[in-house]
Design a protein around this motif. Structure first.
Motif, PDB file in Angstrom:
ATOM      1  N   GLU A 110     -26.366 -23.128 -27.353  1.00 10.50           N
ATOM      2  CA  GLU A 110     -24.998 -22.746 -26.991  1.00 10.50           C
ATOM      3  C   GLU A 110     -24.546 -21.507 -27.750  1.00 10.50           C
ATOM      4  O   GLU A 110     -23.907 -20.618 -27.177  1.00 10.50           O
ATOM      5  N   TYR A 111     -24.881 -21.460 -29.047  1.00  9.86           N
ATOM      6  CA  TYR A 111     -24.507 -20.317 -29.890  1.00  9.86           C
ATOM      7  C   TYR A 111     -25.790 -19.743 -30.495  1.00  9.86           C
ATOM      8  O   TYR A 111     -26.290 -20.257 -31.508  1.00  9.86           O
ATOM      9  N   PRO A 112     -26.348 -18.685 -29.885  1.00 13.55           N
ATOM     10  CA  PRO A 112     -27.677 -18.170 -30.256  1.00 13.55           C
ATOM     11  C   PRO A 112     -27.841 -17.793 -31.722  1.00 13.55           C
ATOM     12  O   PRO A 112     -28.960 -17.792 -32.229  1.00 13.55           O
ATOM     13  N   ARG A 113     -26.744 -17.484 -32.407  1.00 15.14           N
ATOM     14  CA  ARG A 113     -26.878 -17.044 -33.794  1.00 15.14           C
ATOM     15  C   ARG A 113     -26.265 -18.061 -34.762  1.00 15.14           C
ATOM     16  O   ARG A 113     -25.877 -17.722 -35.882  1.00 15.14           O
ATOM     17  N   HIS A 114     -26.227 -19.303 -34.330  1.00 15.73           N
ATOM     18  CA  HIS A 114     -25.688 -20.382 -35.165  1.00 15.73           C
ATOM     19  C   HIS A 114     -26.459 -20.481 -36.485  1.00 15.73           C
ATOM     20  O   HIS A 114     -27.688 -20.513 -36.507  1.00 15.73           O
ATOM     21  N   SER A 115     -25.715 -20.504 -37.597  1.00 16.88           N
ATOM     22  CA  SER A 115     -26.256 -20.678 -38.956  1.00 16.88           C
ATOM     23  C   SER A 115     -27.092 -19.503 -39.447  1.00 16.88           C
ATOM     24  O   SER A 115     -27.714 -19.598 -40.507  1.00 16.88           O
ATOM     25  N   LYS A 116     -27.125 -18.402 -38.710  1.00 16.14           N
ATOM     26  CA  LYS A 116     -27.862 -17.236 -39.206  1.00 16.14           C
ATOM     27  C   LYS A 116     -27.060 -16.562 -40.320  1.00 16.14           C
ATOM     28  O   LYS A 116     -25.836 -16.584 -40.330  1.00 16.14           O
ATOM     29  N   THR A 117     -27.780 -15.966 -41.251  1.00 15.55           N
ATOM     30  CA  THR A 117     -27.153 -15.378 -42.435  1.00 15.55           C
ATOM     31  C   THR A 117     -26.245 -14.211 -42.045  1.00 15.55           C
ATOM     32  O   THR A 117     -26.638 -13.341 -41.264  1.00 15.55           O
ATOM     33  N   TRP A 118     -25.027 -14.239 -42.602  1.00 16.61           N
ATOM     34  CA  TRP A 118     -24.097 -13.132 -42.370  1.00 16.61           C
ATOM     35  C   TRP A 118     -24.510 -11.935 -43.221  1.00 16.61           C
ATOM     36  O   TRP A 118     -24.929 -12.085 -44.361  1.00 16.61           O
ATOM     37  N   SER A 119     -24.351 -10.754 -42.662  1.00 20.68           N
ATOM     38  CA  SER A 119     -24.575  -9.528 -43.423  1.00 20.68           C
ATOM     39  C   SER A 119     -23.261  -8.759 -43.509  1.00 20.68           C
ATOM     40  O   SER A 119     -22.333  -9.000 -42.733  1.00 20.68           O
TER      41      SER A 119
END
Length: 255
Positions: free
Chosen positions: A201-210
């Motif tokens: 549903e959310y392709p970038r779920h939990s990916k590290t923020w830059s």
């Protein structure tokens, strides 16, 4: 000599065992006291909750009954105006009365007999007008009442349609940003099965923020993108975006 030392050691061990038992007993008593206090607090909380809930329900019932009474007030015996002449508004005042208007329609009254009256219904005779109602009353008493006709033309309609189309177009063009390079550079998250399921549903779920992504998001906000738009752009849930924006000191009420 050895026997004396053994006896002393045994006595010391017995004393230590007794002390340990005493400490354990004290701990048990303290624990029981706290459990009793917690139980009493829970009982008190439950009782208070029941009382507050009942009070809230009673107030709601009272308000509801009052509102119903106000709506049906024109049908009460003794109400000075015809129900057909009454238009219920509710807020900031209860009724606008077009007195004698129905009789005028029927040819029983003349145009000079028509009156427009603002009526606020109070179930309690002691109840006073609110600040807003008092202001309306004073405005009426000062004659600050007028009748206006607003006319719109085809141009206005077309302009409205164009504005709506522009809004719909802006919504349609919101597409996910390509942040794959940032993810390659900064993303350190572990793609567990739960996270992968969420990423459907959310392709970038939990990916590290830059820092770059944070700045991009701030820029999009200044461009007028709302929270739902940002969710599509950055492939993250509105909840995740809200948490990040709060951490950045951005008030989501402004979005």
């Amino acid at each position: 000599m050895l026997s004396i030392i053994i006896i002393i050691l045994l006595i010391s061990i017995i004393i230590l065992i007794q002390k340990k038992a005493q400490i354990a007993n004290n701990v048990s008593e303290i624990q029981r006291d706290y459990e009793q206090k917690i139980y009493e607090l829970k009982i008190a909380y439950d009782n208070e909750l029941k009382i507050k809930t009942k009070q809230a329900l009673d107030r709601s019932r009272y308000t509801l009954k009052g509102n119903i009474s106000e709506i049906f007030c024109p049908f009460h015996k003794g109400f000075p105006y015809m129900a057909a002449d009454c238009t219920f508004v509710g807020k900031p005042i209860d009724f606008i009365i077009f007195n004698n208007l129905e009789a005028y329609r029927e040819g029983q009254k003349t145009i000079d007999d028509i009156e427009i009256i603002f009526v606020e219904v109070k179930s309690n005779h002691q109840a006073s007008l609110s600040k807003v109602q008092d202001a309306i009353q004073k405005a009426v008493q000062k004659g600050k009442v007028k009748f206006e006709t607003y006319k719109y033309d085809e141009l206005t309609i077309q302009q409205s349609k164009i504005a709506v189309n522009q809004i719909e177009t802006n919504i349609d063009v919101v597409k996910p940003l390509d942040l794959s390079e940032l993810d390659k550079k900064y993303d350190k998250s572990e793609a567990t099965s739960e996270i992968m399921a969420r990423r459907r549903e959310y392709p970038r779920h939990s990916k590290t923020w830059s820092k770059e992504e944070e700045n991009m998001m701030i820029n999009k906000i200044t461009e007028g993108f709302n929270l739902n738009n940002l969710s599509i752009l950055f492939g993250r849930s509105c909840t995740a975006l809200t948490i990040k924006l709060n951490a950045l000191g951005v008030d989501i009420q402004d979005i």
